[in-house]
Design an enzyme around this catalytic site. Structure first.
Site, PDB file in Angstrom:
ATOM      1  N   HIS A  72       2.546   9.227   7.438  1.00 11.63           N
ATOM      2  CA  HIS A  72       3.161   8.101   6.750  1.00 11.63           C
ATOM      3  C   HIS A  72       4.641   7.991   7.107  1.00 11.63           C
ATOM      4  O   HIS A  72       5.237   8.910   7.653  1.00 11.63           O
ATOM      5  CB  HIS A  72       2.980   8.247   5.235  1.00 11.63           C
ATOM      6  CG  HIS A  72       1.649   7.776   4.768  1.00 11.63           C
ATOM      7  ND1 HIS A  72       0.508   8.510   4.955  1.00 11.63           N
ATOM      8  CD2 HIS A  72       1.259   6.627   4.140  1.00 11.63           C
ATOM      9  CE1 HIS A  72      -0.526   7.853   4.454  1.00 11.63           C
ATOM     10  NE2 HIS A  72      -0.092   6.703   3.968  1.00 11.63           N
ATOM     11  N   ASP A 126       0.842  -1.193   0.000  1.00 16.56           N
ATOM     12  CA  ASP A 126       0.000   0.000   0.000  1.00 16.56           C
ATOM     13  C   ASP A 126       0.879   1.246   0.000  1.00 16.56           C
ATOM     14  O   ASP A 126       1.980   1.240  -0.552  1.00 16.56           O
ATOM     15  CB  ASP A 126      -0.973  -0.046   1.183  1.00 16.56           C
ATOM     16  CG  ASP A 126      -0.260  -0.307   2.513  1.00 16.56           C
ATOM     17  OD1 ASP A 126       0.926   0.057   2.644  1.00 16.56           O
ATOM     18  OD2 ASP A 126      -0.883  -0.873   3.431  1.00 16.56           O
ATOM     19  N   SER A 127       0.410   2.320   0.618  1.00 18.16           N
ATOM     20  CA  SER A 127       1.131   3.596   0.568  1.00 18.16           C
ATOM     21  C   SER A 127       2.499   3.527   1.235  1.00 18.16           C
ATOM     22  O   SER A 127       3.411   4.272   0.869  1.00 18.16           O
ATOM     23  CB  SER A 127       0.291   4.697   1.222  1.00 18.16           C
ATOM     24  OG  SER A 127      -0.097   4.334   2.535  1.00 18.16           O
ATOM     25  N   TYR A 128       2.665   2.646   2.225  1.00 17.26           N
ATOM     26  CA  TYR A 128       3.975   2.493   2.854  1.00 17.26           C
ATOM     27  C   TYR A 128       4.992   1.986   1.831  1.00 17.26           C
ATOM     28  O   TYR A 128       6.152   2.406   1.818  1.00 17.26           O
ATOM     29  CB  TYR A 128       3.906   1.513   4.025  1.00 17.26           C
ATOM     30  CG  TYR A 128       3.243   2.046   5.271  1.00 17.26           C
ATOM     31  CD1 TYR A 128       2.345   3.115   5.223  1.00 17.26           C
ATOM     32  CD2 TYR A 128       3.481   1.472   6.501  1.00 17.26           C
ATOM     33  CE1 TYR A 128       1.734   3.586   6.365  1.00 17.26           C
ATOM     34  CE2 TYR A 128       2.876   1.937   7.665  1.00 17.26           C
ATOM     35  CZ  TYR A 128       1.996   2.998   7.583  1.00 17.26           C
ATOM     36  OH  TYR A 128       1.395   3.476   8.717  1.00 17.26           O
TER      37      TYR A 128
END
Length: 343
Positions: free
Chosen positions: A323, A145-147
Site C-alpha cells: 500500500h 478504499d484502503s489508499y
C-alpha cells in the site's frame, strides 16, 4: 486510577484513568466526519479520519472518550500530545497549557470495519472559558478504499500481520487530511479497505461494494443511514475507487463472465454513482483518481459525468501489503492539489 496531567502524558504512551469528569463545561464542537448522536451528548463514530475540535481560553482541558478498539490522537494547537491505544473509556487531563486561547482536537487514526468508538466531549473547569468551535472556509469529502484510509501507512515493510495493519494505519497521514490542511478545509472521509465500485478485493463480500456502504453513518452497521437533508455539503469531492475492482482475477461463480463485462459494469455503475453524488452535492467540484489498472475506465466516467480525472502513478507502495507509503500519500496530495488549483 489517578488523573493524569499533560506532564504525565508526555512520558506515558497510554494515559488512561477512570475518574469522573472533574470539569463542568462542555466545549462547542467542530466535527469532521459522520457521527451518530448517543446518550448524554456523546457521539458514536466509525468511518476513518473522524475528528472533533473545540476551542477554549485557559490552561486546562479534559478529553473524555471510549476508544473501542481504535487508536486516537489528541493534539493541542496543532501539536500532538498523546496517542490513545488502550481500549475502554478514557479521561485525559491536559494542563499547564499556558494562558490564552487553545484548540483541542481528537483524531481517529485506525480503521474500524466493525464496531465504533464514542466521543463524550471536551470539558473545561471554572478557570477556563469555552469559546466557539473552530471553522474553516472550505469542505472536502473523500470517498475511497484502503489508499484513502491510509492502510498500514506507518509501516516500513510490506510484510504485516493483521494486528500490525490495524496498529500502523493512520488516516491522518493519508492524502485526504494532508490535502485538506493545505487548502484550509474541513473534511469527511468515507472509505473502506478492500471495497470497490462493483467488486471487492478478490471477490470478497459480493454485493457490498463501497457504493452500497456509503449511505451508512457507521460503516459496519446497516442502520442508521445519513439523513436525506444532511446539511453538510462539500465544495470539493474526491473519489478514489477501482483498485479493488481490478487488482485480482475473477473467480468462477462471480457476477461477470469476463474482465470486459466487469469493466463495462464498473463504468456504468460508476457513472450512475457520480451522477447521484453530484445531484446531492450540487456545489461540489468532483475529482476522480485514476490508478494504473483503470485509467481509461476513469477517463470515460469523468467525460460522461463532467468530473475531472486525476492520473496518479509512480508510487513505491512500501507500506503494509504493497500500500502507499507516507511519501506516496504526500505525492497523491500533490497531484490532487495541482488539479484542484488548476480547475
Amino acid at each position: 486510577m489517578r488523573l493524569l496531567t499533560l506532564a504525565a502524558v508526555l512520558c506515558l504512551a497510554i494515559p488512561v484513568f477512570s475518574q469522573k469528569t472533574w470539569a463542568q463545561t462542555a466545549l462547542p464542537l467542530n466535527i469532521g466526519g459522520r457521527v451518530a448522536p448517543a446518550a448524554g451528548g456523546a457521539y458514536d463514530f466509525g468511518w476513518p479520519g473522524v475528528y472533533f475540535e473545540g476551542r477554549f481560553n485557559g490552561p486546562s482541558v479534559e478529553v473524555v472518550v471510549d476508544t473501542g478498539a481504535e487508536h486516537l490522537a489528541v493534539s493541542i494547537d496543532g501539536a500532538r500530545k498523546a496517542e490513545l491505544t488502550k481500549a475502554g473509556e478514557l479521561h485525559l487531563l491536559l494542563d499547564r497549557l499556558g494562558p490564552g486561547e487553545h484548540v483541542v482536537r481528537l483524531d481517529k487514526l485506525t480503521e474500524s470495519q466493525t464496531g465504533s468508538a464514542r466521543f463524550e466531549g471536551f470539558f473545561v473547569g471554572p478557570k477556563e472559558a469555552a469559546l466557539p468551535a473552530p471553522t474553516r472556509p472550505r469542505r472536502i469529502e473523500f470517498i475511497g478504499d484502503s489508499y484513502t484510509v491510509g492502510y498500514g501507512v506507518r509501516s516500513a515493510s510490506r510484510d504485516c500481520t493483521e494486528s500490525q495493519v490495524h496498529d500502523l494505519t493512520d488516516t491522518s497521514l493519508a492524502f485526504g487530511p494532508i490535502l485538506a490542511g493545505r487548502l484550509d478545509a474541513d473534511y469527511r472521509i468515507e472509505a473502506f479497505s478492500g471495497r470497490g465500485v462493483v467488486r471487492n478485493y478478490n471477490g470478497l463480500a459480493p454485493g457490498q461494494p463501497l457504493t452500497v456502504l456509503l449511505p451508512r453513518v457507521i460503516p459496519g452497521q446497516a442502520e442508521p443511514h445519513v439523513a436525506a437533508d444532511d446539511p453538510w455539503t462539500p465544495d470539493i469531492l474526491v473519489i478514489g475507487l477501482g483498485t479493488n475492482d481490478f487488482s485480482t482475477s475473477l473467480h468462477p461463480g462471480e457476477a461477470w463472465a469476463d474482465e470486459a463485462a466487469l469493466r463495462r459494469d464498473y463504468r456504468e455503475t460508476y457513472v450512475t454513482f457520480v451522477q447521484g453524488l453530484k445531484a446531492s452535492r450540487p456545489a461540489a467540484r468532483v475529482f476522480l483518481i485514476a490508478g494504473d489498472t483503470f485509467v481509461e475506465d476513469v477517463a470515460e466516467v469523468a467525460d460522461r459525468t463532467g468530473a475531472k480525472a486525476v492520473r496518479i502513478t509512480g508510487m513505491d507502495r512500501g507500506a503494509c501489503h504493497g500500500h502507499p507509503s507516507v511519501a506516496d500519500q504526500k505525492m497523491m496530495a500533490d497531484r490532487l492539489e495541482a488539479a484542484i488549483r488548476a480547475d
